[in-house]
Design a protein around this motif. Structure first.
Motif, PDB file in Angstrom:
ATOM      1  N   SER A 308      67.599 -48.395  46.451  1.00 31.51           N
ATOM      2  CA  SER A 308      66.158 -48.167  46.628  1.00 31.51           C
ATOM      3  C   SER A 308      65.811 -46.683  46.595  1.00 31.51           C
ATOM      4  CB  SER A 308      65.703 -48.756  47.965  1.00 31.51           C
ATOM      5  OG  SER A 308      64.432 -48.225  48.299  1.00 31.51           O
ATOM      6  N   PRO A 309      65.037 -46.252  45.602  1.00 25.98           N
ATOM      7  CA  PRO A 309      64.617 -44.845  45.572  1.00 25.98           C
ATOM      8  C   PRO A 309      63.834 -44.469  46.826  1.00 25.98           C
ATOM      9  CG  PRO A 309      64.073 -45.940  43.497  1.00 25.98           C
ATOM     10  CD  PRO A 309      64.508 -47.009  44.456  1.00 25.98           C
ATOM     11  N   LEU A 310      63.140 -45.447  47.401  1.00 26.43           N
ATOM     12  CA  LEU A 310      62.357 -45.169  48.603  1.00 26.43           C
ATOM     13  C   LEU A 310      63.253 -44.894  49.793  1.00 26.43           C
ATOM     14  CD1 LEU A 310      59.674 -47.865  48.048  1.00 26.43           C
ATOM     15  CD2 LEU A 310      59.273 -45.415  48.220  1.00 26.43           C
ATOM     16  N   ASN A 321      62.886 -44.053  58.315  1.00 30.80           N
ATOM     17  CA  ASN A 321      61.825 -44.942  57.846  1.00 30.80           C
ATOM     18  C   ASN A 321      62.330 -46.385  57.824  1.00 30.80           C
ATOM     19  OD1 ASN A 321      59.911 -46.337  56.225  1.00 30.80           O
ATOM     20  ND2 ASN A 321      59.178 -44.346  55.511  1.00 30.80           N
ATOM     21  N   GLY A 323      60.829 -49.173  57.889  1.00 30.13           N
ATOM     22  CA  GLY A 323      60.102 -50.102  57.031  1.00 30.13           C
ATOM     23  C   GLY A 323      60.757 -50.228  55.666  1.00 30.13           C
ATOM     24  N   ARG A 324      61.185 -49.101  55.117  1.00 27.99           N
ATOM     25  CA  ARG A 324      61.793 -49.142  53.785  1.00 27.99           C
ATOM     26  C   ARG A 324      63.117 -49.897  53.807  1.00 27.99           C
ATOM     27  NH1 ARG A 324      60.434 -43.000  51.471  1.00 27.99           N
ATOM     28  NH2 ARG A 324      58.226 -43.100  52.012  1.00 27.99           N
ATOM     29  N   ALA A 327      62.347 -53.651  54.325  1.00 30.68           N
ATOM     30  CA  ALA A 327      61.783 -54.223  53.095  1.00 30.68           C
ATOM     31  C   ALA A 327      62.894 -54.477  52.081  1.00 30.68           C
ATOM     32  CB  ALA A 327      60.716 -53.301  52.515  1.00 30.68           C
ATOM     33  N   TYR A 331      63.972 -58.058  50.270  1.00 28.04           N
ATOM     34  CA  TYR A 331      63.883 -58.429  48.853  1.00 28.04           C
ATOM     35  C   TYR A 331      65.248 -58.465  48.171  1.00 28.04           C
ATOM     36  CZ  TYR A 331      63.938 -53.415  47.497  1.00 28.04           C
ATOM     37  OH  TYR A 331      64.261 -52.105  47.318  1.00 28.04           O
TER      38      TYR A 331
ATOM     39  N   MET B 186      55.983 -50.299  45.547  1.00 22.80           N
ATOM     40  CA  MET B 186      56.409 -49.914  46.891  1.00 22.80           C
ATOM     41  C   MET B 186      56.545 -48.405  46.957  1.00 22.80           C
ATOM     42  SD  MET B 186      57.065 -51.876  49.556  1.00 22.80           S
ATOM     43  CE  MET B 186      58.626 -51.501  50.375  1.00 22.80           C
ATOM     44  N   ILE B 187      55.806 -47.706  46.097  1.00 19.21           N
ATOM     45  CA  ILE B 187      56.063 -46.280  45.975  1.00 19.21           C
ATOM     46  C   ILE B 187      55.801 -45.555  47.283  1.00 19.21           C
ATOM     47  CG2 ILE B 187      53.824 -45.445  45.199  1.00 19.21           C
ATOM     48  CD1 ILE B 187      55.493 -44.158  42.855  1.00 19.21           C
ATOM     49  N   LYS B 188      54.881 -46.018  48.034  1.00 22.31           N
ATOM     50  CA  LYS B 188      54.671 -45.534  49.402  1.00 22.31           C
ATOM     51  C   LYS B 188      54.614 -46.779  50.262  1.00 22.31           C
ATOM     52  CE  LYS B 188      52.006 -41.306  48.812  1.00 22.31           C
ATOM     53  NZ  LYS B 188      50.666 -40.725  49.044  1.00 22.31           N
ATOM     54  N   PRO B 189      55.742 -47.335  50.578  1.00 18.99           N
ATOM     55  CA  PRO B 189      55.779 -48.722  51.043  1.00 18.99           C
ATOM     56  C   PRO B 189      55.070 -48.921  52.358  1.00 18.99           C
ATOM     57  CG  PRO B 189      57.831 -47.660  51.505  1.00 18.99           C
ATOM     58  CD  PRO B 189      57.011 -46.675  50.748  1.00 18.99           C
ATOM     59  N   ASN B 190      54.986 -47.875  53.166  1.00 19.02           N
ATOM     60  CA  ASN B 190      54.307 -48.077  54.437  1.00 19.02           C
ATOM     61  C   ASN B 190      52.847 -48.420  54.237  1.00 19.02           C
ATOM     62  OD1 ASN B 190      56.559 -47.612  55.840  1.00 19.02           O
ATOM     63  ND2 ASN B 190      55.930 -45.683  56.740  1.00 19.02           N
ATOM     64  N   ASP B 229      60.963 -51.601  44.170  1.00 18.57           N
ATOM     65  CA  ASP B 229      60.907 -52.187  45.500  1.00 18.57           C
ATOM     66  C   ASP B 229      59.764 -53.204  45.580  1.00 18.57           C
ATOM     67  OD1 ASP B 229      62.837 -50.313  45.852  1.00 18.57           O
ATOM     68  OD2 ASP B 229      62.127 -49.630  47.789  1.00 18.57           O
TER      69      ASP B 229
END
Lengths: 408, 408
Positions: A308-310, A321, A323-324, A327, A331, B186-190, B229
């Motif tokens: 995940s890049p995020l 983070n 949440g990331r 998530a 998935y 999901m680029i800014k998933p929050n 994501d």
């Protein structure tokens, strides 16, 4: 600047009797660099390998597969950097064959006894005449205590040479294991094939070695990810010379468990070094997933987080983070996952449980772990006893810079 | 700065009879911003939706699924931004239920007739009292020509509001289709759940609408990727009010093909707007894969290319790096792919064939295409008649900057 990794000194890389290495400057793509490695094996070695699953696999990979599948006694490896000989069609197959022919003639063996490896830019023709011209110098350099030079000669965009070595004594016999690796995943795919070579002077029956190379790859090279891409040339080859006198013919032989564990440990060290040297990497991250129904689903979750890049940019920013990460678990593709049973730790800090943030979690604890250079994300899926680990690095400005600037 | 996208003017977004929208400032997370949207549906609408496959799906998503599955006539949608109500466990389910209860009381309907949507930071509790306090203002604002306001009120980190509208006349009846969307993958998933809402005043039988929403999602929201994501809250909902007088009860009804095509076109426009507004995006890339045995394998190849950080950084650098594209085709997971039969174009320029670079290809031609803001990568797998497209953007310094800095 690799994350907690430095090349071992030459005298820390133990010779493996029956395996000699020689390097040369062949000017495959650039002058004044060692870019050709010849490995000569005494008669009696067993050899096994695993190779890229990429359908655009390179010409030398196809030859390696053929030569191993043909049951020929492998007597030499030839490795060039600079040009990958991938995406080169039929002419590429001919130059790979010509490399084997030249090595065979030089060493007085058959072409089918040679395994060829290439790494470097793809879609460009391999200048096989230069490779052939460099072979005599590589042959003249052949010696058993030459792993350090080989580690350097197989580098492309690596910032450090990668090698590992270990000695174990079983049944009163000293067994040496040495290996080298190169690459940074597909992080610079034109020149960043992942290669790994490992040799031991134990004797290992062919069937056991075939099995071991897969098992070791699954625990090492197949567990690392920098950006999720798979090269056209990835290869991992294992050699057992037998010259230590220690011999293993069945899995129940005394001492086998210890030797096997040492070989896997060297493989893991070689593979992790690639992640530690991932371009732009500032952190080394272990994603340890447990409590799965099978190791495949643990691996899926590990890769969902590790790719995940995020998540990876959050690690770069030392940002806990959650949440990331949650998530990504969600998935990963486990369709019947009960998220209320999932627990997540950053090192020893429990950060998530019961479908959300852990009640006792304090962000300062997460932030403290995220500031470290080495971080373990532990995920308990709460539905079984299987586990799997994935090793990755963070995702920094430098990753984009390096990859955006690479060819332009 | 989105790639070739601007929000349509308010008068370009056509009212859909039977569907009224109202917005309000409820201070869910911040003051002085529209963060609450109420959509009131007249009796007689059919409604269908598709939702995230993420196992950590948010509490409101669970309620949406239940209310639609229960066969209740949906009469209202309530959408808040600021807080996603995801990863909030049982308390989250209670606040989502409380939102539905409040809307039901306000509009004199049942809670099961309300679909709730939340988008924003995850793992934080939804301040449901503020949401409830904001509802009367949203109700007072209800009107049919309010799509422009709704497009703005559902934004989180979006840099532009996203909406699309179209009118088709079939069988002498004018049919309006309008929709809004938000998110950047999901680029800014929050805060970056992907939401899409589309309404038409055609009457569409429930079974056909259920099928259409899936088909439209597969052609639009399921074809876009910013970073691969998947959010906890992604939702796409379609409403058919029937008030135009045009009615479609079977797939063979006259005019259905035209209406269906228009609805899918609006869906694609809404979905592509999300990619065009992808954080850090400087280019919009269509990966069009054809010649597959089935659309699933075409999609695999499209996503392998569209997800590859290496390919995406090359696009950012305007670098016609064929090796990265071919490698992605090779590892997409088609195990029996004959790479010699694969052809790749950048726009109209044939760049690869027969397992390597196309003979006539000149790098200056590739570089010219790569310098454009809109690029089509066309891949012919040469093994069938199926096709699929994936839409993505490039991967820039700003992507890392935005995501590394986001919470820290």
């Amino acid at each position: 600047m690799p994350v907690n990794y430095a090349t071992p000194a030459a005298d820390q890389l133990f010779p493996v009797a029956g395996v000699r290495l020689g390097v040369a400057e062949a000017e495959i793509r650039k002058k004044n660099r060692r870019d050709l490695t010849l490995v000569a094996l005494d008669a009696g070695c067993t050899v096994a390998g695993v190779f890229t699953q990429n359908r655009f696999c390179a010409a030398p990979v196809q030859l390696c597969r053929n030569h191993l599948a043909g049951g020929h006694e492998i007597r030499a490896l030839v490795i060039n950097t600079g040009i990958a000989n991938a995406g080169t069609g039929e002419p590429g197959r001919q130059t790979a064959q010509a490399s084997c022919d030249a090595v065979a003639e030089l060493l007085g063996i058959k072409a089918e006894q040679v395994l060829p490896f290439s790494t470097g830019v793809i879609l460009e023709p391999l200048p096989v005449e230069r490779l052939k011209a460099g072979l005599p110098a590589a042959k003249a350099d052949l010696k058993a205590d030459n792993w350090h030079a080989a580690a350097h000669a197989i580098m492309t965009t690596d910032t450090v040479a990668k090698a590992a070595s270990r000695v174990v004594t079983v049944n009163g016999k000293k067994i040496s294991i040495s290996g080298v690796s190169k690459g940074a995943g597909m992080i610079k795919p034109n020149m960043a094939t992942m290669l790994g070579f490992l040799a031991t002077d134990a004797s290992i029956a062919q069937g056991m070695l075939d099995k071991l190379v897969k098992e070791a790859a699954d625990a090492s090279f197949n567990c690392i990810t920098v950006d999720g891409d798979t090269s056209t040339n990835d290869s991992f080859v294992m050699i057992a010379s037998g010259q230590s006198g220690a011999s293993f013919a069945t899995e129940t032989d005394a001492g086998w468990a210890e030797v096997k564990a040492a070989i896997i440990a060297v493989s893991v060290e070689l593979a992790q070094a690639i992640v530690r040297d991932g371009e732009g990497a500032t952190k080394f991250i272990t994603v340890a997933v447990e409590g799965g129904k099978d190791s495949e689903e643990c691996r899926k979750v590990g890769y969902a987080i590790g790719h995940s890049p995020l998540v990876k940019t959050a690690f770069f920013a030392s940002d806990p983070n959650l949440g990331r990460i949650l998530a990504a678990v969600g998935y990963a593709g486990i369709n019947d996952l009960d998220v209320d049973g999932v627990r997540v730790w950053l090192d020893e800090v429990l950060v998530a449980e019961k479908g959300g943030r852990a009640a006792a979690y304090k962000e300062e604890d997460g932030a403290r772990v995220m500031a470290q250079a080495e971080i373990t994300v532990r995920v308990d899926l709460g539905r079984g006893a299987a586990k799997a680990s994935v090793y990755t690095c963070d995702f920094s400005y430098d990753y984009v810079k390096i990859n955006a600037d690479y060819r332009s």
